[in-house]
Design an enzyme around this catalytic site. Structure first.
Site, mmCIF file in Angstrom:
data_model
loop_
_atom_site.group_PDB
_atom_site.id
_atom_site.type_symbol
_atom_site.label_atom_id
_atom_site.label_comp_id
_atom_site.label_asym_id
_atom_site.label_seq_id
_atom_site.Cartn_x
_atom_site.Cartn_y
_atom_site.Cartn_z
ATOM 1 N N CYS A 299 0.834 -1.209 0.000
ATOM 2 C CA CYS A 299 0.000 0.000 0.000
ATOM 3 C C CYS A 299 0.865 1.255 0.000
ATOM 4 O O CYS A 299 1.750 1.417 0.846
ATOM 5 C CB CYS A 299 -0.908 0.024 1.225
ATOM 6 N N VAL A 300 0.579 2.143 -0.930
ATOM 7 C CA VAL A 300 1.396 3.355 -1.076
ATOM 8 C C VAL A 300 1.288 4.268 0.149
ATOM 9 O O VAL A 300 2.305 4.773 0.638
ATOM 10 C CB VAL A 300 1.037 4.118 -2.387
#
Lengths: 131, 119
Positions: free
Chosen positions: B78-79
């Site tokens: 997840c960024v």
């Protein structure tokens, strides 16, 4: 693109997503980061519901003041959920009562369900994401 | 059955990543398909190529990389969770990709089951 691409035919599929908040709002990051996930899910036009149980009921308690712990008070964000069409918010009655809270202690309107009723609702879900 | 997996804890401190890895391996062995593994919260640390456990211990980062490569599983970091924790492109082990939370929701929609590992 990769070989799995055909499996992602999600067009027009609406599933029941339930996000289950079980942690106090501060002390760990779970509450904040699962809330980010709830907001993203709204963009996918799914049937989203959000549950607050165990210490998770404190996440939506009115009057949070986090100045002394140097952490952002993100409780106003729950009030934005309605704008994302996330309107099914549930609180587990047993968790609420054990912590001396009542339905008007919360920053958002919620439906209070017993553990048994909540269990029945969970049984109907396609996807349950916990934090 | 098509499976999505969510890993919510970092390697070594917590059992979640081991359990997720063993579950994924067992599911594949039984003929199921793992579409995507999504790493969230401290789970993003499972992608750190600088992780170097002692030689007689399992190397979870490498195990995930190999599983992903061997079975064409997307390993998504997840960024947003990654940025907070300094988990950026240059730190990623082979096979991991940084992407958004939408990938988790999409996995939930596309898979028959999304299985969550963590507290």
């Amino acid at each position: 693109m990769n070989e799995l691409e055909p499996d992602y035919d999600t067009e027009g599929v609406v599933k029941k997503f339930m996000f289950v908040n079980r942690k106090a709002p501060y002390g760990t990051i779970y509450a904040l980061e699962i809330l980010e996930t709830v907001l993203i899910s709204a963009a996918f036009d799914q049937d989203v519901s959000v549950v607050f149980m165990d210490d998770g009921v404190f996440q939506i308690k009115k009057g949070q003041d986090t100045k002394a712990i140097n952490v952002k008070n993100f409780s106003p964000t729950y009030r934005a959920l309605e704008g994302y069409d996330v309107e099914k918010l549930f609180v587990e009655r047993e968790s609420m009562e054990a912590r001396g809270l009542a339905v008007d202690d919360f920053v958002v309107p919620v439906e209070v369900l017993s553990a048994e009723e909540l269990g029945g609702l969970m049984d109907q879900q396609d996807v349950i994401i916990t934090g | 059955m098509k499976l999505g997996i969510m890993v919510n804890e970092g390697p070594f401190t917590h059992q979640a990543s081991d359990s997720a890895y063993l579950f994924a391996s067992a599911a594949i062995e039984k003929g199921h398909q793992v579409l995507r593994v999504f790493f969230y919260y401290d789970g993003v640390n499972n992608a750190n190529r600088l992780s170097e456990p002692q030689s007689d211990d399992r190397n979870l980062v490498r195990l995930w990389s190999e599983l992903g490569k061997e079975h064409g599983i997307e390993l998504i970091v997840c960024v947003a969770a990654g940025l907070r924790r300094g988990m950026k492109e240059e730190l990623l082990a082979d096979g991991f990709t940084i992407s958004g939370l939408g990938q988790l929701i999409e996995a939930g929609i596309a898979a028959d089951r999304l299985v969550v590992f963590g507290d």
